[in-house]
Design an enzyme around this catalytic site. Structure first.
Site, PDB file in Angstrom:
ATOM      1  N   HIS A  93       0.768  -1.011  -0.017  1.00 12.11           N
ATOM      2  CA  HIS A  93       0.169   0.021   0.317  1.00 12.11           C
ATOM      3  C   HIS A  93       1.089   1.408   0.170  1.00 12.11           C
ATOM      4  CE1 HIS A  93       0.790   0.413   4.515  1.00 12.11           C
ATOM      5  NE2 HIS A  93       0.322  -0.803   4.475  1.00 12.11           N
ATOM      6  N   CYS A 132       3.020  -4.926   6.349  1.00 11.57           N
ATOM      7  CA  CYS A 132       3.071  -4.766   4.823  1.00 11.57           C
ATOM      8  C   CYS A 132       4.059  -4.118   4.305  1.00 11.57           C
ATOM      9  CB  CYS A 132       1.657  -3.880   4.610  1.00 11.57           C
ATOM     10  SG  CYS A 132       0.001  -4.752   5.135  1.00 11.57           S
TER      11      CYS A 132
END
Length: 323
Positions: free
Chosen positions: A280, A299
């Site tokens: 992201h 992430c």
């Protein structure tokens, strides 16, 4: 000290300094190229050990996988092949040693493909094929090893491949082995490889893109997505094997994870291994100098302009290797 001896020592000192400088200026190996381009074509599969019916004198002996000839002793009737193969995030090496051969004509360094003739079973010898990983495998271990690797991934052949280096804080995008672009990335707030839910670490392993979303997000941390989300199918079978060994999941869950991963689908999201790993953007601009590359809860974080530019180039099903 004589003048001639003094001049000799000066020459030695100058030479030593020059060699040291030369060594320090030697470029480091590129981790991405080393991973993607092994010294010999990577194995796409391994054949089973030769059946007893094929080990009779005069029968042809064939290579179990793609590789190259490491050593040859034509007179002694032996030959060793070196193979490279991918397993999870690692490029690994296997040696297969064949003894009891005759009519061996391959030279050292020759490349071979799976099924390539290596020679014939000698008239007065017994064929032996031994596998060496970090040790010589027993016959039972060799059979199990080969059976479990009857099909192997070839990252360089993937239509779209993303390689992510933990060490270099970098990602490269490839299309069928050709580099398209490279960008800087950040990782989880905690160092080390992800183990369990909530440890804020980023995994290492081979995964696939299973979900994408661009636009607005909801929730307390919606702005931290930077308007983009590309989800991976973490955990994979190797994560699941570890979880099974540690008592974090059951055999049934492990097998479900392995089946879904093989189909490039989302895997179990509710186990103690964790889930929700992907790419992201970020809430705003960031730098490695300011953050140390430690940003997320596990992430891979991209600069928002980068993920905006690459989003359409990363399809669902694409292979992602974090190494």
């Amino acid at each position: 000290m004589s003048s001639s001896l003094f001049r000799f020592l000066v020459v030695l000192l100058t030479l030593g300094t020059s060699l040291s400088a030369s060594a320090s200026n030697t470029p480091a190996a590129d981790a991405f190229e080393t991973y993607l381009n092994p010294p010999a074509p990577a194995a796409d599969s391994f054949e089973p050990l030769p059946a007893p019916s094929r080990a009779t004198p005069g029968n042809e002996v064939r290579a179990l996988a793609h590789g190259r000839v490491e050593t040859v002793d034509a007179k002694g009737g032996s030959l060793t092949l070196e193979h490279f193969y991918y397993e999870n995030h690692e490029l690994l090496r296997l040696r297969t040693q064949y003894t009891g051969l005759e009519a061996v004509t391959l030279p050292t360094g020759a490349l071979v493909t799976r099924g390539h003739p290596l020679g014939r079973v000698a008239a007065k010898s017994q064929l032996s094929v031994t596998l060496h990983t970090t040790k010589a495998l027993s016959a039972a271990e060799a059979r199990a090893f080969l059976q479990s690797r009857a099909r192997l991934p070839l990252p360089a052949k993937e239509p779209v491949l993303l390689l992510v280096s933990h060490t270099n804080y970098a990602m490269r995008l490839y299309e069928r082995g050709r580099e398209v672009t490279r960008v800087e990335v950040g990782f989880g707030q905690a160092e080390g490889r992800k183990q369990v839910r909530g440890d804020n670490r980023t995994p290492m392993g081979m995964y696939h893109v299973v979900q994408k979303h661009r636009g607005s997000f909801t929730g307390a941390y919606a702005e931290y997505y930077g308007g983009h989300w590309i989800r991976l199918n973490y955990p994979n079978p190797w994560d699941a094997d570890r979880g099974l060994t540690q008592g974090l999941i059951t055999r049934e869950v492990r097998d479900r994870i392995a089946r879904a991963w093989a189909e490039r689908k989302a895997t179990e999201a509710s186990t103690r291994l964790g889930s929700g790993i992907g790419f992201h953007g970020w809430v705003g601009p960031w730098t490695l100098e300011e953050t140390g590359g430690r940003l997320s809860w596990g992430c891979v974080v991209m600069h928002t302009p980068d993920i905006t530019a690459l989003y359409e180039k990363i399809p669902e099903g694409a292979m992602v290797v974090l190494f």
